[in-house]
Design an enzyme around this catalytic site. Structure first.
Site, PDB file in Angstrom:
ATOM      1  N   ALA A 167     -66.737  48.613 -86.464  1.00 50.44           N
ATOM      2  CA  ALA A 167     -66.072  49.714 -88.018  1.00 50.44           C
ATOM      3  C   ALA A 167     -65.524  50.491 -87.310  1.00 50.44           C
ATOM      4  O   ALA A 167     -64.728  50.418 -86.039  1.00 50.44           O
ATOM      5  CB  ALA A 167     -67.821  50.449 -87.842  1.00 50.44           C
ATOM      6  N   GLU A 198     -58.061  55.418 -77.522  1.00 48.84           N
ATOM      7  CA  GLU A 198     -58.089  55.880 -75.975  1.00 48.84           C
ATOM      8  C   GLU A 198     -58.906  56.133 -75.792  1.00 48.84           C
ATOM      9  O   GLU A 198     -59.386  56.934 -74.839  1.00 48.84           O
ATOM     10  CB  GLU A 198     -56.715  56.829 -75.896  1.00 48.84           C
ATOM     11  CG  GLU A 198     -57.171  58.276 -76.491  1.00 48.84           C
ATOM     12  CD  GLU A 198     -55.623  58.695 -76.480  1.00 48.84           C
ATOM     13  OE1 GLU A 198     -55.112  59.909 -76.935  1.00 48.84           O
ATOM     14  OE2 GLU A 198     -54.766  58.488 -75.765  1.00 48.84           O
ATOM     15  N   GLU A 236     -62.056  55.645 -76.889  1.00 48.23           N
ATOM     16  CA  GLU A 236     -63.400  54.884 -77.246  1.00 48.23           C
ATOM     17  C   GLU A 236     -64.050  53.845 -76.433  1.00 48.23           C
ATOM     18  O   GLU A 236     -62.841  53.710 -75.777  1.00 48.23           O
ATOM     19  CB  GLU A 236     -63.008  53.808 -78.441  1.00 48.23           C
ATOM     20  CG  GLU A 236     -63.062  54.296 -79.911  1.00 48.23           C
ATOM     21  CD  GLU A 236     -62.804  53.080 -80.670  1.00 48.23           C
ATOM     22  OE1 GLU A 236     -63.707  52.503 -81.824  1.00 48.23           O
ATOM     23  OE2 GLU A 236     -62.180  52.754 -80.520  1.00 48.23           O
TER      24      GLU A 236
END
Length: 181
Positions: A77, A139, A141
């Protein structure tokens, strides 16, 4: 006869403007003529993807969610960028988070996440005919891809490992679709 339940905004005060959300307090006129305060969160909207592999497994991502202070399993998502088409966002987020590219993606539904205080809408897509590629998360995540059968996904709902609404909705949609034959 239909009763008009709408509330007229008398004033609006912006409390916070963040990178993703805006928080405001509106003073509204109620249908009975009285005034009330409404605390509101404005959100640009998001997408979520029910992605199924050729082996008929759902692709989930495991990631830490700060508001919950825990790591959960959820479907891929992401937030809509300003002016971005939801389908384009779904294609982008699926590739970024999982590496998968879908040659067939269709919208299942759209829904509001918490209409009592927020206007966030999520567009739920189903992705089929997947080809695996390389994930390139943002970056900030840190995610792990997990593939589960329908039975395994339903079990994760029962055990509380899958706890967010969009993922539960997607898994139950998959179950209903499968039961239809």
């Amino acid at each position: 006869m239909y009763f008009d339940y709408s509330e007229k905004t008398i004033s609006s005060e912006k409390i916070y403007q963040g990178k993703i959300i805006q928080v405001k307090v509106d003073t509204v006129l109620l249908p009975n003529g009285k005034e009330a305060k409404r605390e509101l969160v404005n959100h640009p909207g998001a997408i979520a993807v029910l992605a199924l592999t050729p082996e008929d497994k759902i692709i989930l991502v495991r990631q830490y969610r700060k508001p919950l202070e825990k790591t959960i399993l959820e479907i891929p998502a992401g937030k809509l960028e300003k002016g971005e088409n939801p389908l384009d966002c779904a294609i982008r987020e699926l590739k970024e988070e999982t590496g998968y590219i879908a040659s067939n993606m269709t919208q299942i539904t759209k829904f509001y996440t918490s209409p009592g205080f927020a206007d966030e809408i999520i567009y739920l897509y189903k992705a089929n005919s997947l080809q695996q590629g390389e994930a390139k998360p943002d970056e900030d995540e840190f995610i792990e891809t997990v593939e589960l059968s329908l039975d395994e996904a339903l079990e994760r709902i029962e055990t509380g490992e899958v706890i967010d609404a969009k993922t539960i909705m997607a898994i139950y949609y998959w179950q209903l679709e499968r039961n239809k034959g």
